[in-house]
Design an enzyme around this catalytic site. Structure first.
Site, PDB file in Angstrom:
ATOM      1  N   GLU A 162       4.926   0.391   0.518  1.00 51.73           N
ATOM      2  CA  GLU A 162       4.822   0.812  -0.885  1.00 51.73           C
ATOM      3  C   GLU A 162       5.865   1.881  -1.199  1.00 51.73           C
ATOM      4  O   GLU A 162       6.528   1.840  -2.241  1.00 51.73           O
ATOM      5  CB  GLU A 162       3.416   1.336  -1.150  1.00 51.73           C
ATOM      6  CG  GLU A 162       3.223   1.995  -2.507  1.00 51.73           C
ATOM      7  CD  GLU A 162       2.471   3.308  -2.403  1.00 51.73           C
ATOM      8  OE1 GLU A 162       2.982   4.330  -2.907  1.00 51.73           O
ATOM      9  OE2 GLU A 162       1.369   3.306  -1.821  1.00 51.73           O
TER      10      GLU A 162
ATOM     11  N   HIS B  26       1.240   1.251   3.456  1.00 53.99           N
ATOM     12  CA  HIS B  26       1.594   2.430   2.664  1.00 53.99           C
ATOM     13  C   HIS B  26       3.075   2.739   2.760  1.00 53.99           C
ATOM     14  O   HIS B  26       3.728   3.085   1.759  1.00 53.99           O
ATOM     15  CB  HIS B  26       0.759   3.623   3.153  1.00 53.99           C
ATOM     16  CG  HIS B  26       1.059   4.905   2.465  1.00 53.99           C
ATOM     17  ND1 HIS B  26       1.666   5.965   3.092  1.00 53.99           N
ATOM     18  CD2 HIS B  26       0.844   5.304   1.181  1.00 53.99           C
ATOM     19  CE1 HIS B  26       1.798   6.959   2.243  1.00 53.99           C
ATOM     20  NE2 HIS B  26       1.320   6.589   1.077  1.00 53.99           N
TER      21      HIS B  26
END
Length: 417
Positions: A49, A46
């Site tokens: 990202e 995450h």
């Protein structure tokens, strides 16, 4: 009708032209997510990202955003247990901007130290916001107990202490070890010419990461309980079982069962627990699938006193529903699945995303006609059988709120035949 081209490096490009549209949705789907993390790196997928939008060798974070938004487009991304996606939505005439940005961030991100330090704070704020939202956190707590000590059970956001200490090299290393053209799909839908799009992708994708790691741990459902006594106005409760993976032959039968049990205002749980008894404001069931496991669960919010009546009624519904399913309920559930499928076909992004996911999971794009046939084959008997099978499994429960009157998991398990 989709068109698919596989490039020499293994990258697959899929397009779906939608006559009548002037827009295009386009994205890069990577078969990498939270399940690919180690325990001491929980949250890195995450964080990666987020960092992909924070600057490349030729653009800073503002220029990345402005390139898309100056032409009226939208750029975003998400990380899940199994997939990380980066996508844009644009007027078709501006597709080249989307290709440039998305391929640039996957090939030329710099992961600048100052940007990383700022983004740590952003994600820590996101974790804090999540912790303040019990109706969201209840699902993470459930998954942690259902899949203990394994990647499937860990939060996508990660732990604050880990996020504080992940280094630039670790974030970059996760991309270079795991991202690979053979695990990527570039998908576009809307006003799109396949051949032209493929040529643009070939020219843009000359330096994709070529990671070799593919050590995803098989998920093992265990069952368990998370219980947090907290001064809240409501008890947030999730009760669930191991469900089915994407490949199971009863996949659509379970979706139909979930729909008739708690999929809308006409569902059994809503009618019996909300409408007749007034024990909850909202209650719903759901079925979520992964490549090697699945979740079938019921979520609700209820009061401290109402929980005493709610649990026996909920268990009775789980016990009795497989024995009393009507053909009308089956038909309604099938109709809801079909309408959801066909309505999704009207969205360029939904079609774009669906094609990418199907290629990653099934290694092919599934035509709507095939899906409709599978839904049509769902029978009263197949729904009864899978409903019985699911609810006979060990339960996992997570709860947050004033829990004085909530029974222990052993007592709740004993109520379910």
């Amino acid at each position: 009708m989709q068109k698919i081209t596989k490039l020499e490096n293994g990258l697959r490009v899929v397009t779906q032209n939608m006559p009548g549209l002037e827009t295009v949705s386009m994205g890069i789907w990577n078969f990498v997510g939270g399940r690919d993390e180690t325990k001491d790196m929980n949250g890195v997928a995450h964080l990666l990202e987020h960092m992909a939008f924070k600057g490349t060798k030729t653009k800073n974070a503002l220029q990345i955003a402005e390139t898309i938004e100056n032409v009226g487009g939208d750029i975003n991304a998400y990380t899940s247990k199994e997939i990380t996606a980066y996508y844009v939505k644009l007027l078709a005439d501006h597709l080249n901007f989307g290709i440039d940005i998305l391929t640039d961030i996957l090939q030329n991100s710099t992961f600048a130290e100052d940007e990383l330090n700022r983004e740590r704070g952003v994600i820590i704020q996101e974790i804090g916001m999540y912790l303040d939202t019990p109706d969201d956190m209840i699902f993470d707590y459930w998954q942690e107990k259902a899949y203990p000590d394994q990647p499937m059970g860990r939060s996508i956001l990660g732990k604050t202490e880990i996020i504080k200490n992940i280094s630039r090299d670790e974030v970059k290393g996760f991309m270079t070890r795991h991202y690979n053209p053979k695990k990527m799909i570039i998908s576009a839908a809307g006003k799109i010419n396949h051949e032209e799009f493929v040529e643009l992708i070939k020219k843009a994708c000359t330096n994709l990461p070529n990671g070799k790691e593919n050590n995803r741990e098989k998920a093992m459902y265990k069952s368990g309980e998370y219980r947090e006594d907290k001064k809240l106005e409501q008890i947030h409760l999730m009760m669930g079982f191991e469900g089915l993976d994407y490949h199971d032959e009863d996949f659509y039968s379970l979706l139909v069962y979930s729909s008739l049990l708690g999929g809308g205002m006409s569902s059994r749980l809503f009618q019996e627990i909300r409408e007749k008894r007034g024990l909850v404001y909202g209650i719903s069931s759901f079925s979520s699938s992964y490549t090697d496991t699945g979740i079938f669960g019921v979520y609700c919010g209820t009061g401290e006193n109402q929980i005493k009546e709610l649990i026996p009624v909920l268990c009775d519904e789980l016990n009795n529903s497989p024995k009393s399913i009507s053909q009308n309920e089956i038909n309604r559930g099938k109709a809801q699945l079909k309408s959801s499928l066909m309505m999704g076909r009207e969205s360029a992004f939904r079609r774009c995303e669906s094609a990418a996911r199907q290629l990653l999971v099934f290694d092919r794009v599934i035509e709507p006609s095939e899906t409709l046939k599978k839904i049509d084959k769902v029978s009263k008997e197949s729904v009864e059988n899978i409903a019985n099978k699911i609810v006979q499994g060990p339960i996992t429960i997570s709860s947050i709120g004033p829990l004085t009157n909530l029974e222990k998991i052993e007592q709740i398990q004993s109520r379910i035949s």
